[in-house]
Design an enzyme around this catalytic site. Structure first.
Site, short mmCIF file in Angstrom:
data_model
loop_
_atom_site.label_atom_id
_atom_site.label_comp_id
_atom_site.label_asym_id
_atom_site.label_seq_id
_atom_site.Cartn_x
_atom_site.Cartn_y
_atom_site.Cartn_z
N GLY A 140 1.36 4.56 3.62
CA GLY A 140 2.47 3.73 3.14
C GLY A 140 3.65 4.56 2.68
O GLY A 140 4.80 4.35 3.10
N GLY B 240 0.87 -1.18 0.00
CA GLY B 240 0.00 0.00 0.00
C GLY B 240 0.90 1.22 0.00
O GLY B 240 1.58 1.50 0.99
N HIS C 30 -8.48 -0.04 18.79
CA HIS C 30 -8.28 1.20 18.04
C HIS C 30 -9.64 1.68 17.53
O HIS C 30 -9.97 1.58 16.37
CB HIS C 30 -7.32 0.94 16.88
CG HIS C 30 -6.92 2.18 16.14
ND1 HIS C 30 -6.49 3.32 16.77
CD2 HIS C 30 -6.90 2.45 14.81
CE1 HIS C 30 -6.21 4.23 15.85
NE2 HIS C 30 -6.45 3.74 14.66
N ARG D 99 -10.94 5.67 6.01
CA ARG D 99 -12.27 6.21 6.34
C ARG D 99 -12.56 7.50 5.62
O ARG D 99 -11.67 8.29 5.33
CB ARG D 99 -12.32 6.52 7.84
CG ARG D 99 -12.55 5.33 8.68
CD ARG D 99 -13.00 5.76 10.07
NE ARG D 99 -11.95 6.33 10.88
CZ ARG D 99 -12.18 6.93 12.04
NH1 ARG D 99 -13.42 7.08 12.47
NH2 ARG D 99 -11.17 7.42 12.75
N ASN E 33 -11.48 -4.42 3.25
CA ASN E 33 -10.09 -4.52 3.67
C ASN E 33 -9.69 -5.95 4.04
O ASN E 33 -8.51 -6.31 3.92
CB ASN E 33 -9.80 -3.54 4.81
CG ASN E 33 -9.72 -2.11 4.30
OD1 ASN E 33 -9.74 -1.88 3.09
ND2 ASN E 33 -9.63 -1.15 5.20
N ASN F 287 -7.09 -0.63 8.77
CA ASN F 287 -8.25 -0.72 9.66
C ASN F 287 -9.34 -1.65 9.13
O ASN F 287 -9.41 -1.84 7.92
CB ASN F 287 -8.86 0.69 9.82
CG ASN F 287 -8.15 1.49 10.90
OD1 ASN F 287 -7.82 0.97 11.94
ND2 ASN F 287 -7.93 2.78 10.62
N ARG G 89 -1.23 11.06 20.20
CA ARG G 89 -2.28 12.09 20.11
C ARG G 89 -2.53 12.68 21.49
O ARG G 89 -2.59 13.90 21.66
CB ARG G 89 -3.57 11.48 19.54
CG ARG G 89 -3.46 11.26 18.04
CD ARG G 89 -4.73 10.73 17.41
NE ARG G 89 -4.57 10.76 15.96
CZ ARG G 89 -5.07 9.86 15.13
NH1 ARG G 89 -5.80 8.86 15.59
NH2 ARG G 89 -4.87 9.97 13.83
N1 LIG Z 1 -3.97 1.72 12.58
C1 LIG Z 1 -3.91 3.02 12.48
O1 LIG Z 1 -3.56 3.71 13.43
C2 LIG Z 1 -4.25 3.69 11.17
C3 LIG Z 1 -3.99 5.06 10.99
C4 LIG Z 1 -4.23 5.62 9.74
C5 LIG Z 1 -4.76 4.84 8.73
N2 LIG Z 1 -5.03 3.53 8.97
C6 LIG Z 1 -5.59 2.67 7.92
O2 LIG Z 1 -4.55 2.40 6.98
C7 LIG Z 1 -5.15 2.11 5.71
C8 LIG Z 1 -4.48 2.95 4.63
O3 LIG Z 1 -4.71 4.32 4.85
P1 LIG Z 1 -4.12 5.39 3.82
O4 LIG Z 1 -4.43 6.73 4.38
O5 LIG Z 1 -2.75 5.04 3.45
O6 LIG Z 1 -5.08 5.13 2.58
P2 LIG Z 1 -4.75 5.42 1.03
O7 LIG Z 1 -6.04 5.27 0.31
O8 LIG Z 1 -4.01 6.69 0.89
O9 LIG Z 1 -3.77 4.24 0.62
C9 LIG Z 1 -4.16 2.91 0.56
C10 LIG Z 1 -3.45 2.30 -0.62
O10 LIG Z 1 -3.70 0.90 -0.66
C11 LIG Z 1 -3.69 0.56 -2.04
N3 LIG Z 1 -4.24 -0.77 -2.25
C12 LIG Z 1 -5.53 -1.15 -2.32
N4 LIG Z 1 -5.60 -2.47 -2.54
C13 LIG Z 1 -4.33 -2.94 -2.60
C14 LIG Z 1 -3.76 -4.21 -2.78
N5 LIG Z 1 -4.52 -5.30 -2.97
N6 LIG Z 1 -2.41 -4.32 -2.79
C15 LIG Z 1 -1.63 -3.24 -2.63
N7 LIG Z 1 -2.12 -1.98 -2.43
C16 LIG Z 1 -3.46 -1.85 -2.41
C17 LIG Z 1 -4.46 1.67 -2.71
O11 LIG Z 1 -4.22 1.72 -4.12
C18 LIG Z 1 -3.92 2.88 -1.98
O12 LIG Z 1 -2.82 3.48 -2.67
C19 LIG Z 1 -6.65 2.38 5.89
O13 LIG Z 1 -7.33 1.19 6.14
C20 LIG Z 1 -6.69 3.29 7.10
O14 LIG Z 1 -7.92 3.23 7.75
C21 LIG Z 1 -4.78 2.95 10.16
#
Ligand SMILES: NC(=O)c1ccc[n+]([C@@H]2O[C@H](COP(=O)([O-])OP(=O)(O)OC[C@H]3O[C@@H](n4cnc5c(N)ncnc54)[C@H](O)[C@@H]3O)[C@@H](O)[C@H]2O)c1
Length: 311
Positions: free
Chosen positions: A13, A8, A174, A81, A94, A119, A150
Site C-alpha cells: 500500500g 492497507g 495468480h 504470505r 482476508n 490475495n 517478472r
Molecule cells: N496480487 C498481487 O500481485 C499481490 C502482490 C503482492 C502482495 N499481494 C497481497 O497484498 C496483500 C498486502 O500485502 P503487503 O505486503 O502490503 O502486506 P502488509 O502486511 O505489509 O500490509 C497489509 C496491511 O493491511 C493492514 N490491514 C489489515 N487489516 C486491515 C483493515 N481491516 N483495514 C485496513 N488495513 C488493514 C495491515 O495493518 C497492514 O499494514 C497481501 O494479501 C498480499 O498477499 C498481492
C-alpha cells in the site's frame, strides 16, 4: 486533481502511494487499522514532495471518512504470505478484511473504480465486486502485470536486451498454475521461442510461476511489494489518463474464454471507464490445457469463498 485512496498502508500500500506520488497523478489517502502508521508514512512521504518537486497531498487515516470522493480505491489490506504458505491459505482472514473495506469505501466513494491487490487475488476481486454490487467494469484485480513483468525481467537478465523490447504475457490465475504464453511473448517482435533455446525458456517459465514464492522465501517476513505496487500504479494511471492500455488483469468473466462468474487473468483494456474490453487470444491445444488447469484451480478458491461468505 484526482483522488486515490489506498486501503492497507503496509508494504504494497505505502509503496503504491510512493509510485503514484512520483507520477503526480492524484491526491492520495492511506488507510490502515494500525494507529498512527498511515499518518506517519503519509507525513513522511509528503515531506519528500518538495525534494522531488511534486504537488501532491498525502493523508493518512484510520477510518474511511478521509477517502470520500475517491476516483480510485486500491485495496491492499490483509495478510501477506509467509514461507510455506500458498496464496489460498490467506482466504479466510482476508475475506473478512477485504469484504469490510469494499463495503465501507463504497459508502464514501460511490463512483470509484476499484483495483484489488489482496490475495488470493482472483477471489478477493470477486468478493469486492459481489460486496459492492458494482459492474465488472469498476472492479479489476492486479496480478497479470506483475507476473508478466517478472517474466520480462527474467528474459532481460538472460538476454541482456532492454526490458523495453521485451513483451511477455502471463495470463490465468495468480497462483502456481498461471499461464505464461511463450508463443505470444517476443523480443522486439522476434518470438521468444526463436530467440531462446528451449531449456532456457523453460527455466524462465518455471521461475516466473514461482516468482512470488522466491521472494517470500528470501524475505522470510512478508511478500514482494516493489513490483506489485508498481503494477497497481500503472493500472491507476491507465484509468485516470484514459489510456486504453491493454494489460493482463483479473477480470470478471462473462463467457469470455468459456468462463463464467469468476475472476481470471486475461488481457484487458483499461481506460477512464475502468475495464473497457476483454481481449480474447486464440489458443493452441497446449495453451488451452494450461488455461483450463489454472481456471479449475481458481474456481476451487471461488467455491471455498462462497462456502465461507454470504454473497
Ligand atoms: N496480487 C498481487 O500481485 C499481490 C502482490 C503482492 C502482495 N499481494 C497481497 O497484498 C496483500 C498486502 O500485502 P503487503 O505486503 O502490503 O502486506 P502488509 O502486511 O505489509 O500490509 C497489509 C496491511 O493491511 C493492514 N490491514 C489489515 N487489516 C486491515 C483493515 N481491516 N483495514 C485496513 N488495513 C488493514 C495491515 O495493518 C497492514 O499494514 C497481501 O494479501 C498480499 O498477499 C498481492
Amino acid at each position: 486533481m484526482n483522488k486515490i485512496s489506498i486501503i492497507g498502508a503496509g508494504m504494497t500500500g505505502a509503496t503504491t502511494a510512493h509510485w503514484l506520488a512520483e507520477r503526480e497523478l492524484a491526491n492520495l489517502v492511506l488507510v490502515d487499522v494500525v494507529e498512527g502508521m498511515p499518518q506517519g508514512k503519509s507525513l513522511d512521504m509528503l515531506q519528500a514532495m518538495p525534494i522531488i518537486g511534486k504537488d501532491v497531498s498525502i493523508v493518512g487515516a484510520n477510518d474511511y471518512a478521509a477517502t470520500a470522493g475517491s476516483d480510485i480505491i486500491i485495496i491492499t489490506a490483509g495478510l501477506a504470505r509467509k514461507p510455506g504458505m500458498s496464496r489460498d491459505d490467506l482466504l479466510t482472514k482476508n475475506a473478512d478484511i477485504v469484504g469490510a473495506a469494499a463495503i465501507e469505501t463504497l459508502k464514501y466513494s460511490p463512483d470509484a473504480i476499484y483495483i484489488v491487490l489482496t490475495n488470493p487475488l482472483d477471489t478477493m476481486a470477486y468478493l469486492t465486486m459481489k460486496k459492492t454490487g458494482l459492474p465488472r467494469e469498476r472492479v479489476i484485480g492486479q496480478a497479470g502485470i506483475l507476473d508478466s513483468a517478472r517474466m520480462r525481467a527474467f528474459v532481460a537478465m538472460e538476454t541482456g536486451v532492454s526490458v523495453d523490447n521485451i513483451n511477455c504475457y502471463v495470463l490465468g490465475g495468480h497462483g502456481d498454475e498461471m499461464v505464461p504464453l511463450t508463443r505470444h511473448s517476443n523480443i522486439a517482435g522476434i518470438p521468444l521461442k526463436e530467440y531462446l533455446p528451449a531449456d532456457k525458456l523453460e527455466a524462465i517459465v518455471a521461475r516466473t510461476r514461482k516468482g512470488g514464492g522466491e521472494i517470500v522465501n528470501l524475505l522470510k517476513t512478508g511478500s514482494a511489494y516493489y513490483a506489485p505496487s508498481a503494477a497497481c500504479a500503472q493500472m491507476a494511471e491507465a484509468i485516470l489518463k484514459n489510456k486504453h492500455l491493454i494489460v493482463p488483469c483479473a477480470a470478471y468473466m462473462q463467457g469470455e474464454y468459456g468462463l463464467n462468474d469468476m475472476y481470471f487473468g486475461v488481457p484487458a483494456m483499461l481506460g477512464r471507464g475502468g475495464l473497457e474490453r476483454i481481449i480474447e487470444y486464440k489458443f493452441d491445444e497446449e495453451e488451452k490445457a494450461m488455461f483450463e488447469k489454472s481456471a479449475a484451480s481458481v474456481k476451487e478458491t471461488h467455491d471455498a469463498l462462497r462456502k465461507l461468505v454470504e454473497l
